[in-house]
Design an enzyme around this catalytic site. Structure first.
Site: not given
Ligand code: LUZ
Ligand code: MOS
Length: 761
Positions: A312, A715
């Protein structure tokens, strides 16, 4: 049956119980008789080989029931999901301070704690590594490195008029959810029943089953709600649950473990610190032609979610800017600190900080405002992200322009200039921070959800989904969906706990995807029941295809006309006709894919856009500062609950400002976390939040891929906080134009003071 009768609602249904202290968290559950309490004994050293463990004095303490080590684990001693590299309990080696070595079970948490102090361990010390660049030099990687490339970077750099390069650092961040990690396991006729404070009930179920050596159907996980997660309980709730499940399974007694705040700070993972290098090239019109970045991610001692977080970072490395020629490389580095984990933004903020630093660097060298560079480079429809997705419905420019106009930023800039000219020891700064965040789990496979709906024979409705309520309002939004689909009041719908036997194979409540995925699955389930009811009415009343049936205000409408049939009467009729009043819904995000070999694809259902203008004042004698105002223009699509969405924006902003300015996680070279209490790890309080926050809801059409076109708000707002760093820099440069360009967050008052009086690098 067509049902367009939105139930306008703003607010969180949990609010009343919250303020009365009646909301239930794991530690509020009534205790079963005979409940035992656990605590882990953890490694006091960051790296070493265990020579000898002596539990004798601990075991002799009155009230200690048993002490478990890895040798007692009935199944696999493995926590890792992406990479199987993390033992639940250490075997021969330890890799960070706080790593669980043994589980002490006693009659009370106090006895377990006393017993812990009596454990003797002899560890042969090995050299620890705490810095990711050093880990990379030594070849210590948790996962293979990744590279996203677009265009021809070298040729583009060769043609650039201006090139700037430098380094950037962002620190870790502690989640400080109000409810610490914890779990309570109860053996039930051989099955493990687990109450867990988790964002991922299925992750907990899978991990506990693996550790117990039983199939998943022998483990049931139940979550009423959790007191905050922020990513910290996406994967890292599983270990605590697996530990108590194992003890409960072996002792045949209920076992509970709620971490103390100190244990939580010490033993649970945080946001990944990053060290990065950047090189940015611009043409004479300040258009970014080429950008190169190398990210060294501090993943800690085990992979956990680091490879996904790393990905990400790459996805968001160019944030809201179009970069035709990009080369982005990321290394997942293994160090001897607690495994870093998901934290709101999931690596995205770390990537965005670096390009914002590069733009700030270029602007300050070229003596223009960063806004001039931003303006030339905001994403527009038809542009392509370095990962291949084509930009559609970009609101980057609209948010940015709207912010400048609506908040009179040109005039504010002029006022700041005048203020700074007349205040020798106080300076104001301003930064505009655009954000573009991709919505979907980057792992395509995770983007699906299910829901279960029961309409009881009295007409009341019970719903279950995979969504975990963690304060973000997911439950309220789910209730809104069911109420809207059936034309009922919110009070007629009850949302049940999140439970793996009612809704199986859930993705964690994460990635800002919870309401979209679960809401659409719920839509599917409600739709099935509505179709059955519609077919019944068509038959009963002899209606044709052209007749439109609606459910609204607890009543049936035909062709817009109210009928003498309430929802309750309809349900009773259906029940007497033996119609199925329950349904299971499913949703899988369409049209998303990603090819990891090519590092190209279309990973995101949509993007969320926005821009924040952050305005601060720095006391140039002391280095302290405050935020005068933050003005945000945000693309909510068509918000289905403005109260919740506004709360998410404000909370995210403040959490982001905290990360950028005051939250300072420090380790000694020996891997000891210095900031392991809330007296030396500072998070924003009521006095440090901006004096004014305004949020403008940009009017847009939203997207079909969001539930009711209401774009997610989870987020993205955290990243508005990144602007805090650069707003402070703006003020610092007004005082000391010679200050070196230093992109090392957080910008604590100490660091501000240093820069105010620093000579050029
Ligand atoms: N968790 C995950 C995340 O497993 N994959 C993601 O792309 C993600 N993105 C944001 C927060 N948690
Ligand atoms: Mo998340 S960083 O648990 O969306």
């Amino acid at each position: 049956m067509n049902n367009n009768n939105p139930t306008p609602f703003s607010g969180n249904l949990d609010a009343v119980n919250h303020v009365r202290g009646q909301s239930i968290y794991v530690d509020d559950l009534p205790e079963y008789a005979g409940t035992l309490h656990a605590k882990v004994f953890y490694s006091p050293l960051a790296h070493g080989r265990i020579r000898r463990l002596d539990f004798e004095a601990a075991a002799q303490l009155e009230g200690v029931i048993r002490i478990f080590t890895y040798q007692d684990i009935p199944g696999e001693n493995q926590l890792g999901n992406i990479v199987p590299d993390e033992p639940l309990l250490a075997e021969e080696e330890v890799h960070y301070i706080g790593q669980p070595i043994a589980l002490i079970v006693a009659r009370s948490p106090e006895i377990a704690e006393q017993a812990r102090e009596r454990v003797q361990v002899d560890i042969e010390e090995l050299p620890p590594v705490t810095e990711p660049r050093e880990a990379f030099r030594q070849g210590l990687l948790l996962h293979e490195s990744r590279k996203f490339e677009m265009g021809d970077v070298e040729t583009a750099f060769a043609q650039c008029k201006y090139i700037f390069e430098g380094a950037a650092h962002t620190g870790g961040q502690e989640h400080v959810y109000l409810e610490p990690q914890g779990a309570y396991a109860v053996p039930r006729e051989g099955k493990a029943f687990i109450h867990s404070s988790t964002q991922g009930p299925t992750q907990v179920q899978r991990t506990a089953a693996r550790v117990l050596g039983v199939p998943m159907n022998q483990v049931e996980v139940d979550v009423t709600r959790i007191g905050g997660g922020f990513g910290g309980k996406e994967d890292q709730a599983s270990g605590w649950a697996a530990l108590v499940a194992m003890a409960a399974h072996l002792l045949k007694k209920p076992v509970k473990y709620i971490l103390s705040r100190h244990e939580d700070l010490l033993m649970t993972g945080k946001r990944h610190p990053y060290d990065s290098d950047y090189r940015i090239g611009l043409d004479e019109h300040l258009k970014i032609q080429a950008y190169e970045a190398v990210f060294y991610q501090n993943g800690g001692a085990a992979a956990d979610l680091s490879p996904a977080v790393l990905e990400r970072t790459l996805f968001h490395a160019t944030n809201s800017y179009y970069v035709p020629h990009a080369r982005l490389t990321a290394h997942c580095c293994r160090t001897n600190i607690v495994p870093s984990t998901a934290f709101r933004g999931f690596g995205g903020p770390q990537g965005m900080f670096v390009i914002e630093a590069a733009i700030h660097h270029a602007a300050s060298e070229l003596d223009v405002n960063p806004m001039e560079i931003q303006r030339q480079n905001l994403l527009q429809d038809g542009h392509i992200f370095p990962y291949g997705q084509v930009i559609r419905e970009s609101e980057a420019r609209n948010c940015w322009m709207e912010n400048i106009e609506r908040n009179n930023l040109r005039r504010l800039q002029e006022e700041i200039r005048l203020y700074n000219a007349s205040h020798p020891l106080s300076k104001k700064g301003l930064h505009l921070m655009p954000v573009c965040f991709g919505i979907s789990f980057t792992k395509t496979m995770m983007n699906h959800a299910r829901a279960l709906v029961h309409v009881y024979s009295d007409g009341s409705v019970g719903i279950s989904t995979g969504a975990v309520e963690m304060g973000q309002g997911a439950n309220t939004k789910m209730v809104q969906v069911a109420a809207r689909e059936f034309g009922l009041r919110l009070e007629q719908v009850k949302i049940e706990t999140t439970n793996t036997t009612r809704v199986a194979n859930t993705s964690p409540s994460a990635a800002s995807a919870t309401s979209d995925l679960n809401g659409k699955a719920l839509l599917d389930a409600c739709g099935q029941i509505r179709e059955r009811l519609e077919a019944l009415l068509r038959e009963e009343w002899g209606l044709g295809e052209q007749d439109a049936i609606q459910l609204r205000n607890n009543t049936v409408f035909v062709n817009g006309k109210e009928q003498d049939m309430s929802w309750e009467q309809l349900i009773q009729l259906a029940f007497f006709q033996r119609i199925n009043l329950s349904a299971k819904g499913h949703y899988a995000t369409p049209d998303i894919h990603f090819d990891k070999k090519k590092e190209k694809g279309h990973p995101f259902a949509y993007h969320v856009y926005g821009t924040a203008a952050l305005h601060c004042t720095v006391d140039c004698l002391r280095g302290i500062y405050s935020f005068d105002a933050v003005h945000i223009v945000h693309d909510f699509g068509r918000s289905m609950n403005k109260g919740i969405d506004l709360g998410q924006i404000e909370g995210g902003l403040v959490q982001g400002i905290g990360w950028m300015t005051m939250e300072n996680l420090q380790h000694t070279p020996e891997g000891k976390l210095l900031s392991q209490t809330l007296s030396n790890y500072k998070i924003p309080d009521i006095y440090s939040v901006p004096k004014e926050v305004s949020v403008h809801f940009l009017h847009t059409d939203g997207t079909e891929k969001a539930i009711y076109k209401s774009k997610t708000t989870g987020e993205p707002p955290l990243m508005y906080g990144i602007g805090a760093y650069f707003a402070l820099y703006d003020a610092i440069l007004a005082f000391n134009p010679e200050a070196p360009r230093l992109y090392h967050a957080p910008m604590t008052p100490e660091r501000v003071l240093g820069l105010l009086y620093a000579s050029p690098a």
